[in-house]
Design a protein around this motif. Structure first.
Motif, PDB file in Angstrom:
ATOM      1  N   UNK A  87      17.708  13.007   3.082  1.00  0.00           N
ATOM      2  CA  UNK A  87      16.353  12.506   3.339  1.00  0.00           C
ATOM      3  C   UNK A  87      15.853  11.715   2.139  1.00  0.00           C
ATOM      4  N   UNK A  88      16.087  12.230   0.944  1.00  0.00           N
ATOM      5  CA  UNK A  88      15.661  11.521  -0.263  1.00  0.00           C
ATOM      6  C   UNK A  88      16.355  10.158  -0.360  1.00  0.00           C
ATOM      7  N   UNK A  89      17.625  10.114  -0.005  1.00  0.00           N
ATOM      8  CA  UNK A  89      18.377   8.860  -0.101  1.00  0.00           C
ATOM      9  C   UNK A  89      17.828   7.805   0.860  1.00  0.00           C
ATOM     10  N   UNK A  90      17.537   8.204   2.099  1.00  0.00           N
ATOM     11  CA  UNK A  90      17.050   7.220   3.066  1.00  0.00           C
ATOM     12  C   UNK A  90      15.615   6.811   2.736  1.00  0.00           C
ATOM     13  N   UNK A  91      14.831   7.722   2.196  1.00  0.00           N
ATOM     14  CA  UNK A  91      13.476   7.380   1.780  1.00  0.00           C
ATOM     15  C   UNK A  91      13.507   6.374   0.623  1.00  0.00           C
ATOM     16  N   UNK A  97       0.811  -1.215   0.000  1.00  0.00           N
ATOM     17  CA  UNK A  97       0.000   0.000   0.000  1.00  0.00           C
ATOM     18  C   UNK A  97       0.847   1.268   0.000  1.00  0.00           C
ATOM     19  N   UNK A  98       2.156   1.144   0.062  1.00  0.00           N
ATOM     20  CA  UNK A  98       3.026   2.316   0.047  1.00  0.00           C
ATOM     21  C   UNK A  98       2.960   2.959  -1.339  1.00  0.00           C
ATOM     22  N   UNK A  99       2.360   4.127  -1.421  1.00  0.00           N
ATOM     23  CA  UNK A  99       2.203   4.786  -2.714  1.00  0.00           C
ATOM     24  C   UNK A  99       2.697   6.226  -2.698  1.00  0.00           C
ATOM     25  N   UNK A 100       3.167   6.698  -1.534  1.00  0.00           N
ATOM     26  CA  UNK A 100       3.607   8.094  -1.460  1.00  0.00           C
ATOM     27  C   UNK A 100       4.950   8.308  -2.161  1.00  0.00           C
ATOM     28  N   UNK A 101       5.944   7.499  -1.793  1.00  0.00           N
ATOM     29  CA  UNK A 101       7.288   7.699  -2.353  1.00  0.00           C
ATOM     30  C   UNK A 101       7.416   6.920  -3.657  1.00  0.00           C
ATOM     31  N   UNK A 150      11.161   7.661  -9.401  1.00  0.00           N
ATOM     32  CA  UNK A 150      11.658   9.036  -9.482  1.00  0.00           C
ATOM     33  C   UNK A 150      12.690   9.349  -8.396  1.00  0.00           C
ATOM     34  N   UNK A 151      12.731   8.532  -7.352  1.00  0.00           N
ATOM     35  CA  UNK A 151      13.560   8.839  -6.193  1.00  0.00           C
ATOM     36  C   UNK A 151      15.044   8.911  -6.458  1.00  0.00           C
ATOM     37  N   UNK A 205       6.164  13.422  14.816  1.00  0.00           N
ATOM     38  CA  UNK A 205       7.297  13.002  14.020  1.00  0.00           C
ATOM     39  C   UNK A 205       7.891  14.148  13.222  1.00  0.00           C
ATOM     40  N   UNK A 206       9.215  14.179  13.148  1.00  0.00           N
ATOM     41  CA  UNK A 206       9.860  15.156  12.280  1.00  0.00           C
ATOM     42  C   UNK A 206       9.534  14.813  10.828  1.00  0.00           C
ATOM     43  N   UNK A 207       9.602  13.550  10.468  1.00  0.00           N
ATOM     44  CA  UNK A 207       9.309  13.119   9.109  1.00  0.00           C
ATOM     45  C   UNK A 207       7.820  12.785   9.019  1.00  0.00           C
ATOM     46  N   UNK A 208       7.037  13.756   8.721  1.00  0.00           N
ATOM     47  CA  UNK A 208       5.594  13.558   8.696  1.00  0.00           C
ATOM     48  C   UNK A 208       5.115  13.257   7.290  1.00  0.00           C
ATOM     49  N   UNK A 209       4.448  12.135   7.089  1.00  0.00           N
ATOM     50  CA  UNK A 209       3.855  11.868   5.783  1.00  0.00           C
ATOM     51  C   UNK A 209       2.827  12.942   5.465  1.00  0.00           C
TER      52      UNK A 209
END
Length: 545
Positions: A175-179, A99-103, A107-108, A221-225
């Motif tokens: 952040x992009x790399x870890x995501x 269900x992960x569809x955000x990232x 394109x990452x 959370x600092x990293x908020x979806x």
């Protein structure tokens, strides 16, 4: 040294513990507020004590960083700062990885692409830029870049680190790399592979409750979806409904958030600032209702701002947004000039009831016509709230055997089963003989649908249609009673108490009929019988037109 609380502070309403600490004078300009107030995310006093100590240490570190001024970040430092996001992101999708569809993994790998040397000097630069602007992939990539940059700003703000634009971009890239790494692991999990951090499987019990391992005490959370304003309201409602909040409250809160979204021009909860809320407040105070009147300060304060504070406060306490932007925003209370009593005069009441009695059907719905024809009369003899009558069902009227009344008494049941009742308690109100003579029970018996005055929506909901009927009733009443000193619907409730008091009805009986709470502990004992209610209604004089 700044003043600080030596123990966790318990919020008087939510019961959640907070760290509260006064901001040092030398940091006021940088921080922009006089006090740091950080949710510890727990109602457990023992756990709150240990979390409070850790939160103090982290707050001191942030203030130390702010005093140190701009800092240069190495790539290693940038990656270390955001590494906990990996475990947090995987845990968000542990149960349903597909269900992960955000990232977008496709394109990452190519965020912030480098331009070729001389790119800006090409002859067809304008055409290239227009083509890029129309490319949905370019737009999606830029949205991801913007999100990473926003999260980088949140990390820096939380730690009190000041950097230049180059180091800000370096942190956003980290952040992009870890995501990207975490999302690849989630995709593999969707194919049946195990999720792990390094070589060790993730144990749910050891994961931090937020994206950053430095915040295990449950702050936002600092990293908020991404979070939409509309979804915040629905998420708040799923919990609020279980605590007894009414559907009308949900509708009012959802309406306030729709107004905010339209004003801001976006639906991103993370982008909303306190300045946005202040501008929205000013906008609402300058707005006009359908009848041309300005929206009242009371409506803005008790409806619009109350909704924003409640939902954003819940979202902050539950780690969905970093802060509550509506905190502290209010409307100054001005003393109202009272030029008359709030109830209808006898002549105003007669004028309105005469208009209702002689109303002829028009092009409107039969239910709307029936509402204008009957509800003013019912309000005049029951003292009920307009919504309580407008949501009435056919089965809510029955004939009841009452001592001293050989033919029985028609009894109106006002109940939460029909919809919103402010006190959430059902009550019985006898019909006045004049209502029976006018044919109200006969009208009810001719209605085939369940609802007398509204048509439920396609999903069976009544909140929206109910508000529509209430609005039509207000417009109808204003045609005959235009004085702004009285409410077109609620003034019947004021008049009922005055008339009942003049007729010698006891105060506790009036309260029982109208659904008002007892004013003392003693009044909470005992009850008002149906006979006492019927006797009270029978004492009210008939209204001659």
């Amino acid at each position: 040294m700044s003043l600080m609380t030596t123990r966790p502070w318990k919020h008087p309403k939510t019961g959640i513990y907070y760290l509260r600490r006064a901001v040092p004078a030398d940091l006021l300009a940088l921080i922009g507020k006089r006090e740091e107030k950080i949710s510890l995310g727990t109602k457990d006093p023992v756990r709150a004590k240990s979390l409070h100590a850790r939160a103090l240490l982290e707050l001191d570190e942030r203030w130390t960083n702010l005093r140190a001024g701009p800092k240069l970040l190495s790539e290693r430092e940038a990656h270390e700062m955001v590494e906990p996001l990996y475990a947090w992101w995987i845990d968000q999708h542990r149960d349903e990885p597909s269900q992960q569809a955000f990232w977008r993994i496709d394109l990452g790998e190519n965020l912030w692409p480098r331009r070729l040397s001389g790119w800006s000097l090409q002859s067809n630069l304008a055409a290239t830029l227009i083509k890029e602007a129309a490319d949905p992939l370019v737009g999606a990539r830029r949205d991801m870049e913007e999100w990473c940059t926003d999260q980088a700003d949140a990390v820096l703000k939380q730690r009190g680190i000041v950097v230049d634009q180059s180091n800000r971009r370096k942190l956003a890239r980290a952040i992009a790399a870890v995501m990207q790494r975490a999302s690849l692991a989630v995709r593999a999990a969707a194919q049946g592979e195990s999720l792990d951090v390094g070589q060790q499987p993730i144990a749910r019990s050891t994961l931090p409750s937020s994206a950053m391992a430095v915040q295990p005490y449950g702050t936002a959370p600092i990293m908020l979806p991404p979070a939409k304003l509309s979804t915040l309201v629905e998420a708040w409602w799923r919990e609020a409904e279980r605590t007894g909040k009414s559907v009308s409250t949900r509708e009012a809160y959802a309406h306030a958030f729709r107004l905010l979204t339209a004003f801001l021009g976006h639906d991103d909860a993370h982008r909303v600032t306190k300045q946005d809320i202040v501008r929205f407040k000013d906008h609402r105070l300058a707005s006009r209702k359908r009848n041309g009147e300005l929206v009242s300060a009371t409506t803005v304060k008790n409806s619009d701002l109350a909704a924003l504070k409640a939902v954003f406060g819940w979202a902050h306490d539950n780690g969905r947004v970093a802060e509550n932007p509506a905190v502290g925003v209010t409307v100054a209370k001005a003393a109202k000039v009272k030029l008359r009593e709030r109830e209808f005069t006898a002549e105003e009441a007669r004028t309105l009831l005469r208009a209702a009695l002689h109303l002829t059907p028009g092009k409107e719905l039969p239910q709307t016509y029936a509402a204008k024809r009957w509800i003013p009369w019912v309000l005049a003899f029951t003292g009920a709230r307009v919504g309580e009558i407008a949501q009435m069902r056919r089965q809510d009227l029955r004939r009841e055997a009452v001592a001293g009344y050989p033919d029985g008494v028609w009894m109106l049941r006002i109940t939460p089963e029909a919809g919103t009742v402010k006190t959430k308690q059902a009550r019985d109100v006898p019909l006045h003989p004049q209502l029976v003579e006018l044919g109200f029970p006969a009208f009810v018996q001719t209605v085939r649908a369940e609802r007398l005055f509204i048509v439920p929506d396609a999903a069976g909901g009544v909140a929206g249609p109910l508000q529509g009927v209430k609005n039509r009733l207000s417009e109808f009443a204003r045609q005959y009673v235009s004085d702004p000193g009285v409410s077109p619907n609620h003034s019947w409730r004021h008049r009922f108490r005055t008339v009942a008091t003049e007729a010698g009805v006891a105060s506790n009986v009036i309260d029982a009929l109208c659904g008002w709470s007892a004013r003392s502990v003693g009044e909470r004992y005992g009850s008002v019988s149906l006979k006492a209610r019927a006797d009270a209604i029978a004492r009210l004089p008939q209204i001659t037109l």
